[in-house]
Design an enzyme around this catalytic site. Structure first.
Site, PDB file in Angstrom:
ATOM      1  CB  SER A  56       3.858  -4.136 -14.075  1.00 47.26           C
ATOM      2  OG  SER A  56       3.415  -4.269 -12.752  1.00 47.26           O
ATOM      3  CB  THR A  57      -1.228  -6.809 -13.672  1.00 47.21           C
ATOM      4  OG1 THR A  57      -1.430  -6.577 -15.064  1.00 47.21           O
ATOM      5  CG2 THR A  57      -2.560  -6.774 -12.956  1.00 47.21           C
ATOM      6  CB  ALA A  61      -1.031   0.598  -9.818  1.00 45.91           C
ATOM      7  CG  ASP A 189       6.855  -1.508  -1.047  1.00 46.50           C
ATOM      8  OD1 ASP A 189       7.284  -2.508  -0.433  1.00 46.50           O
ATOM      9  OD2 ASP A 189       6.101  -1.598  -2.033  1.00 46.50           O
ATOM     10  CG  ASP A 206       5.780   0.992  -6.180  1.00 46.54           C
ATOM     11  OD1 ASP A 206       4.822   1.781  -6.080  1.00 46.54           O
ATOM     12  OD2 ASP A 206       5.686  -0.236  -5.980  1.00 46.54           O
TER      13      ASP A 206
HETATM   14  P1  ADP Z   1       3.303  -1.587  -8.171  1.00 45.84           P
HETATM   15  O1  ADP Z   1       2.664  -0.745  -7.117  1.00 45.84           O
HETATM   16  O2  ADP Z   1       2.325  -2.371  -8.943  1.00 45.84           O
HETATM   17  O3  ADP Z   1       4.433  -2.410  -7.617  1.00 45.84           O
HETATM   18  P2  ADP Z   1       5.361  -0.098  -9.607  1.00 45.84           P
HETATM   19  O4  ADP Z   1       5.428   1.387  -9.638  1.00 45.84           O
HETATM   20  O5  ADP Z   1       6.384  -0.792  -8.788  1.00 45.84           O
HETATM   21  O6  ADP Z   1       3.879  -0.511  -9.204  1.00 45.84           O
HETATM   22  O7  ADP Z   1       5.447  -0.597 -11.098  1.00 45.84           O
HETATM   23  C1  ADP Z   1       5.335  -1.980 -11.410  1.00 45.84           C
HETATM   24  C2  ADP Z   1       6.401  -2.377 -12.420  1.00 45.84           C
HETATM   25  O8  ADP Z   1       6.226  -1.616 -13.624  1.00 45.84           O
HETATM   26  C3  ADP Z   1       7.817  -2.058 -11.968  1.00 45.84           C
HETATM   27  O9  ADP Z   1       8.384  -3.087 -11.210  1.00 45.84           O
HETATM   28  C4  ADP Z   1       8.540  -1.868 -13.266  1.00 45.84           C
HETATM   29  O10 ADP Z   1       8.917  -3.118 -13.808  1.00 45.84           O
HETATM   30  C5  ADP Z   1       7.474  -1.231 -14.147  1.00 45.84           C
HETATM   31  N1  ADP Z   1       7.591   0.242 -14.105  1.00 45.84           N
HETATM   32  C6  ADP Z   1       6.987   1.084 -13.231  1.00 45.84           C
HETATM   33  N2  ADP Z   1       7.306   2.374 -13.480  1.00 45.84           N
HETATM   34  C7  ADP Z   1       8.131   2.343 -14.546  1.00 45.84           C
HETATM   35  C8  ADP Z   1       8.802   3.357 -15.308  1.00 45.84           C
HETATM   36  N3  ADP Z   1       8.672   4.650 -15.010  1.00 45.84           N
HETATM   37  N4  ADP Z   1       9.571   2.971 -16.360  1.00 45.84           N
HETATM   38  C9  ADP Z   1       9.687   1.661 -16.667  1.00 45.84           C
HETATM   39  N5  ADP Z   1       9.092   0.666 -16.001  1.00 45.84           N
HETATM   40  C10 ADP Z   1       8.314   0.989 -14.951  1.00 45.84           C
HETATM   41 MN    MN Z   2       6.364  -1.985  -7.062  1.00 42.68          MN
END
Ligand code: ADP
Ligand code: MN
Length: 252
Positions: A56-57, A61, A189, A206
């Site tokens: 994910s972007t 992060a 959030d 998150d």
């Molecule tokens: P952001 O601040 O960019 O929203 P997130 O922590 O929500 O960051 O992570 C973005 C995406 O990455 C999540 O929606 C999920 O799809 C994937 N992701 C994040 N953490 C995990 C994890 N521990 N295991 C699997 N996928 C994850």
């Molecule tokens: Mn998120």
């Protein structure tokens, strides 16, 4: 930049190839000198031994799949120093008594944020909540457990709705309640984007912005989390009154 190239070579020597993992733009925006150094430290500590593809972007992060020292899947979340959404972060950090004393420049705020997500996840995990286990952090990099199966992350709730909305709604209200009453945290959030659904349950992710109940905006954030969940589940099932849910959670 020769320092960056040097770190890149060191990382390659340890089997971590950044140059090939992603496009030029990601490399330049995400893997700056500070980030490569943090990655190098984590590899040196044998916390990670490979960085894989991008999951994910986001606004602040980038998330990548990776391998832990013991070869298990994990996730690397890198808060971008160059193009992160730093103003939002400082609003949350500065009201949090746990981080009242940090020097308020951009890098420090991002490092504090990363540490805050690590400790928030730890607090939630310690009371048995379904969150990714935080493994380590260094500067702007957080390493946590991979929530998924066979290198495929579980989808966000919005992409994979629950079969039984009433039960899902009650499950989420239970998570919000336990987070507040047992972990003493407000997510801040919460939405169908920050809940993963897979392996027969819902996972909270998150947690960088999560605050303790003594944060001046804690109740406002909690109310907004409840509203978000009522909005999401409201199109599938009956929901409870938002104010009553809030009172039930905070006990006032
Ligand atoms: P952001 O601040 O960019 O929203 P997130 O922590 O929500 O960051 O992570 C973005 C995406 O990455 C999540 O929606 C999920 O799809 C994937 N992701 C994040 N953490 C995990 C994890 N521990 N295991 C699997 N996928 C994850
Ligand atoms: Mn998120």
């Amino acid at each position: 930049d020769s320092r960056i190239e040097e770190l890149d070579r060191e990382l390659s020597r340890m089997g971590i190839r950044i140059r090939d993992t992603d496009q030029r733009k990601v490399r330049d925006e995400v893997f700056d000198e500070v980030t490569l150094l943090a990655l190098y430290k984590l590899a040196n500590r044998k916390v990670i031994n490979a960085v894989g593809g991008s999951i994910s972007t986001g606004k602040e992060a980038n998330v990548f799949i990776a391998k832990r020292g013991d070869d298990l899947d994990c996730v690397i979340k890198i808060y971008r120093i160059r193009t992160g959404n730093f103003n939002v972060m400082s609003d949350y950090i500065l009201g949090d008594p746990r981080f009242a004393s940090i020097r308020k420049n951009k890098k420090n705020i991002i490092f504090a944020w990363t540490k805050k997500e690590f400790s928030n996840l730890k607090r939630a995990l310690d009371v048995g909540l379904p969150v990714p286990e935080p493994i380590a952090f260094d500067r702007n990099i957080l390493i946590m457990d991979f929530i998924g199966k066979d290198e495929v992350p579980y989808p966000q709730l919005r992409l994979n709705p629950v079969d039984d909305p009433e039960a899902g709604y009650i499950e989420v209200l239970g998570l919000i309640t336990d987070l507040y009453q047992k972990a003493r945290l407000v997510h801040g959030d919460l939405s169908e984007y920050n809940i993963l659904h897979g392996g027969g349950k819902l996972w909270l992710i998150d947690m960088g912005q999560a605050v303790t109940p003594d944060h001046p905006s804690a109740h406002r954030f909690l109310f907004r989390d409840i509203q978000n969940m009522n909005r999401y589940f409201g199109s599938w099932c009956e929901t409870l009154d938002e104010h009553e849910i809030l009172r039930g959670i905070v006990g006032e």
